[in-house]
Design an enzyme around this catalytic site. Sequence first.
Site, PDB file in Angstrom:
ATOM      1  N   LYS A   1       0.842  -1.186   0.000  1.00 28.67           N
ATOM      2  CA  LYS A   1       0.000   0.000   0.000  1.00 28.67           C
ATOM      3  C   LYS A   1       0.881   1.241   0.000  1.00 28.67           C
ATOM      4  O   LYS A   1       1.947   1.261   0.617  1.00 28.67           O
ATOM      5  CB  LYS A   1      -0.897   0.031   1.255  1.00 28.67           C
ATOM      6  CG  LYS A   1      -1.665   1.331   1.431  1.00 28.67           C
ATOM      7  CD  LYS A   1      -2.390   1.393   2.766  1.00 28.67           C
ATOM      8  CE  LYS A   1      -3.058   2.745   2.966  1.00 28.67           C
ATOM      9  NZ  LYS A   1      -3.766   2.841   4.272  1.00 28.67           N
TER      10      LYS A   1
ATOM     11  N   GLU B   1      -7.781  12.409  13.063  1.00 28.95           N
ATOM     12  CA  GLU B   1      -6.986  11.255  13.500  1.00 28.95           C
ATOM     13  C   GLU B   1      -5.959  11.636  14.554  1.00 28.95           C
ATOM     14  O   GLU B   1      -5.089  12.473  14.318  1.00 28.95           O
ATOM     15  CB  GLU B   1      -6.280  10.628  12.297  1.00 28.95           C
ATOM     16  CG  GLU B   1      -5.452   9.404  12.640  1.00 28.95           C
ATOM     17  CD  GLU B   1      -4.787   8.790  11.427  1.00 28.95           C
ATOM     18  OE1 GLU B   1      -4.035   7.815  11.600  1.00 28.95           O
ATOM     19  OE2 GLU B   1      -5.011   9.286  10.304  1.00 28.95           O
TER      20      GLU B   1
END
Length: 447
Positions: A206, A256
């Site tokens: 990824k 986050e």
Amino acid sequence: MDRSLGDGRLTGETGAVDAAGDLVSRSRELEDVSFSAILDGSAESRVQWATPGGLELVGRGVAARFTADGPDRFDRVRTQASRAFDGLVHDGPEAARPRAFGGVSFHDGHEPAPPWTGFDAASFVVPQVLVTRTDDGTWLTAVGNRSDDVDDRLERWHERLTALPAMRPSGSTPGVAATRRTTSPAAWTSQVEAVLERITDGRLTKAVLAQALSVTLEGPVDVPATLERLRRRYPNCYRFLVSHDIGGTFFGAPPEGLVSKRGQRVETEALAGSVPRGETPAEDEEHVDRMRADEKFQHEHGLVVDAIRKQLAPFARDLTVSDQTIRRLATIQHLQTPIEATLSGDRHVLEIVEALHPTPAVGGVPPDVAWETIRDTETFERGWYASPVGWFDADGDGEFAVAIRSGIAADGTVTLFAGNGIVGDSDPEEEWDEVQLKYRPILDELQ
């Protein structure tokens, strides 16, 4: 510049602005005051920090500064901070204690250049004046190297702040004259395909690709007022502002948290995978059900959870990964997994920050190959985007967020940043649409 604050800096050989003697801190309780008003009318260093849990901090001036670059930047900042905090004398409640605020760049090889002028690869300041608000009250703190100077500063600022309004209008938006993308749809497709090639040949699992959007404004932007509007619309997000003596103002409302450390307890989270909000609760659930059932979303999220678990494991004597939940914001919904740990020994929060940055939510897997892919592929400088921003104290406790949903205001423009995780079955068009959605929180407050 407001000279009543002074600066009191001495440049140390390490690049830090070191205290000329032991730091002295005095605090005094305040009635409630407008944080935005405190930040007005100053070209000096300014910081603001707020958490979804209710802690709010705002600071001005520089009592001490810690800067570093290169691969050992975290160690050097800790060394500088230890020297400055070693003899700290704080007269006040724990909540109002001095803290060092700042952050680091995404890449350790970062060199300040527009729009990142003034933003070193790692930079933290202990403000000379700090206002702290918690559920238990609001305090003014003055910090410096001489008791008499600190006492005088505390008194002058107390008089000044008691004259300010407790509430301040959030102001008008600056208006958007034009926007310019760093990446065209065609270039984005090529970039995603280049990442997919590396995934196919096994080098990469990824990588998070990002874009920048340069927004030319019709009028001046009031960043504190913009953050206040973001607070009202996104109350369950962090908010931050970092402005140095030179250069622009970096700010944002990230959803986050990277890490929160208090004593031996550490809290963090995996936040990866996102879909839009619906027009109705039923549409919300349709989007969420699709995300929960989608193999691509679950694979991407699982990579982040696994990576954080592995990164924390060497520091922890126990570690708990909670059940997956949904984080709902005004315009977007994310998969979220809370993670907690008890440390096995004494650690500074910057050690945990260094171990976690970048999480696969903003970097990729494996980290080294993902970093190389990002640098080879992206056409702009990330600077402090998607990097740790937050604070630490004399005990090595602190809290950091991941600086996404962010922008830097400088010279009549605001440069916004957004990115998305690319995995094996990513579709360039779908990834493009998701990135554009992530510009909206700040872009909506500029128009």
